[in-house]
Design an enzyme around this catalytic site. Structure first.
Site, mmCIF file in Angstrom:
data_model
loop_
_atom_site.group_PDB
_atom_site.id
_atom_site.type_symbol
_atom_site.label_atom_id
_atom_site.label_comp_id
_atom_site.label_asym_id
_atom_site.label_seq_id
_atom_site.Cartn_x
_atom_site.Cartn_y
_atom_site.Cartn_z
ATOM 1 C CB CYS A 2 -1.124 2.779 42.442
ATOM 2 S SG CYS A 2 -2.106 3.833 41.400
ATOM 3 C CE LYS A 581 12.070 7.430 44.461
ATOM 4 N NZ LYS A 581 13.000 8.513 44.063
#
Ligand code: M6R
Length: 586
Positions: A2, A581
């Protein structure tokens, strides 16, 4: 995991500033997006949608303040209702992290009006409930309520809060990253620097249990537990805007693979003093552990071979998520070496926090300088790879390997010799990566792209590279790929080989070639990656001979192969499904 971003300034384009910044954080999550603006009459308006933010063109009303979010779903499916921001009464919030005990509070609040299945909406509900009890609502009361509510949250969070009737934006963190960017007359808060890097490179890092209030250029840091004001040092970050952009490249992944022409040389550009300090930390320890996740864990496995061969040191390698089983061996004499691109991976962070409490000494290699892991370490070695934005880790992995290889030489008292080997490795890699080489690999990718399974073998430090190759291929192309120690094949996995099954063979040593021959005898299609061609190879991808640092060069053609397998399958290699990521949840 997020991305969150806020701006408070004098211009009236806060909504589009936040949207633009969030696009640069999309690698942190791309299930849905949302932005809340404070309109010029003081009301808060929320726009949110399911889907990737990169293609969003949205016109916002005039606003000087806005917060936004790009989501990697944890609690609740990928729906518009679950997208952030969440608004309850006058409180609007975005959140990165996990509120572990939210169900307890959901019951306590007993609000039938909750719209979503998220933990975040409960934080908004808690804040609103405590705010309405106040006689008046000013900045002071909001800050008090945030402190009260955060005291009840178990888990990790980075939150941004806007409250109707109180100008300015509040942010607080525990466990999830938050960085403040100082503009001239505006201030930014984001979960990562690229969100505001084009505006400013002067930053302040929030530490755990800190809170900040911003309004235009005004910034007030405080302790989240006591409310006491906190002073922060301004830090200039060295990342350049172009490094965080993909420019003419079709994807970040291929750009970052090509960045390795420079990044390996940069990784070893450290002065001897720091390297010797890190080596000393290991030498004074009685027992050492690498802890890392995913690709960084495979890097650590390769480094286990480097240390064994170069300095004769045995370092245990444990995936961070498994380390609690071995914690009883961690004490004042233990060295824990954390390897992490982001420096924010929750599983690693938790082990370091617990290890530190037991007195262990922490050495960290991270790419994001001043990340939580870097700041927690006793000694930090930055890998200097520049922003890595594709979900698949490429340049960070080779930089980590180069630096760990050099550290093993520092440990053996031969830094200069290690540097010599790595400099020539960096030079030959610079020669290796070019469009012609890429095209050669693309043609190999075309030959195997239709196969549902792919196997990879290697020995010594190329064994972890076989595991890493599997991660790269799986995560971006969704082809089932599995890596093995070459000698293990005959103990089971060889049963999976059928006529035409593509197998990557890393290295051209005699024993590996024998294993490749065993595969070929069962019909496998052999793609060899090695300095010399071997008869058994159906396809050969040449890599330079790197004198012990072979793992660094060998993984690069696999990265390019993974990239082209993804593109040939019509996938976006930068944003593979279900991934993010930086994994800031356990
Ligand atoms: O930021 P970190 O290096 O700690 O991240 C660890 C893993 O999440 C990461 O390497 C992941 O496996 C990558 N997607 C692999 O390409």
């Amino acid at each position: 995991m997020c991305g969150i971003f806020a701006v408070s300034g004098q211009e009236k384009n806060a909504g589009s500033v936040v949207l633009r910044g969030l696009k640069k954080l999309e690698y942190r999550g791309y299930d849905s997006w949302g932005v809340a603006i404070r309109n010029l009459s003081g009301g808060i308006e929320v726009d949110k949608e399911v889907g990737k933010i990169s293609s969003v063109q949205h016109k916002f009303g005039s606003a000087k303040e806005a917060i936004g979010h790009t989501r990697w779903a944890t609690h609740g499916g990928v729906t518009k209702k679950n997208a952030h921001p969440h608004k309850v009464g006058g409180v609007t919030i975005v959140h990165n992290g996990i509120f572990e005990n939210y169900q307890v509070w959901k019951k306590k609040l007993n609000k039938n009006s909750f719209q979503s299945e998220t933990d975040t909406e409960i934080i908004a509900g808690m804040l609103e409930t405590s705010l309405v009890k106040k006689k008046e609502i000013t900045k002071k009361e909001v800050a008090e309520c945030i402190r009260e509510v955060c005291a009840e949250i178990q888990g990790r969070f980075g939150i941004l809060v806007m409250v109707e009737g109180v100008s300015g934006i509040f942010a607080a963190r525990r466990g999830s990253p938050l960085i403040l960017g100082r503009g001239k007359k505006e201030t930014y808060i984001a979960s990562d620097i690229p969100a505001f890097l084009e505006k400013t490179n002067t930053v302040n890092y929030l530490d755990d249990d800190e809170m900040v209030y911003i309004q235009e250029g005004k910034v007030e840091f405080s302790n989240l537990k006591t409310g006491a004001l906190v002073k922060k040092r301004d830090i200039k970050v060295s990342w350049k805007t172009e490094e965080a952009e993909k420019g003419e490249w079709p994807h970040f992944m291929i750009k970052e693979i090509f960045d390795q022409k420079d990044t390996i040389a940069r990784a070893i550009n450290h002065d001897d003093k720091l390297l010797n300090k890190a080596a000393k930390l290991l030498q004074s320890a009685n027992g050492a552990y690498f802890v890392a996740c995913g690709t960084a864990h495979k890097v650590a496995m390769a480094a286990e071979y480097f240390f064994t061969e170069i300095s004769g040191r045995k370092i245990n390698v444990v995936p961070a998520s498994e380390m609690t089983s071995f914690e009883k061996f961690v004490n004042k004499k233990t060295a824990i070496i954390a390897v992490s691109q982001s420096g924010e991976t929750a599983d690693v962070l938790e082990i370091l926090e617990r290890g530190k409490k037991r007195g262990a000494k922490i050495l960290a290699l991270t790419n994001v300088e001043s990340s939580s892991i870097a700041r927690l370490a006793h000694v930090h070695l930055p890998i200097k790879a520049g922003p890595e934005k594709a979900v698949a880790s490429t340049k960070a992995a080779t930089s980590q390997m180069a630096l760990l290889f050099l550290l093993a030489f520092a440990d053996s008292g031969q830094i200069n010799f290690g540097r010599f080997i790595l400099r020539s490795t960096a030079e030959s890699i610079n020669d290796l990566i070019n469009p012609r080489y890429e095209e050669r690999i693309r043609r190999v990718a075309k030959k195997i792209v239709k196969h549902p399974n792919l196997f990879i073998i290697g020995r010594k430090s190329l064994y972890p590279m076989a595991l890493e190759s599997a991660i790269k291929i799986q995560e971006v192309s969704y082809i089932h790929a599995q890596g093995f120690a070459a000698g293990e094949l005959k103990h089971g996995p060889i049963a999976l080989i059928e006529k035409g099954t593509p197998c990557l063979v890393l290295g051209g040593g005699q024993e590996t070639v024998s294993n490749a021959t065993e595969l070929k005898a069962r019909g496998a299609f052999i793609i060899g990656i090695s300095p010399n061609r071997q008869d058994v190879f159906d396809e050969w991808l040449k890599v330079p001979d790197c004198n012990g640092a072979q793992a660094i060069a060998t993984i690069i053609p696999v990265q390019i192969l993974a990239y082209h397998l993804a593109v040939l399958r019509g996938l976006d290699p930068d944003m593979p499904r279900n991934l993010a990521k930086s994994v800031t949840v356990k």
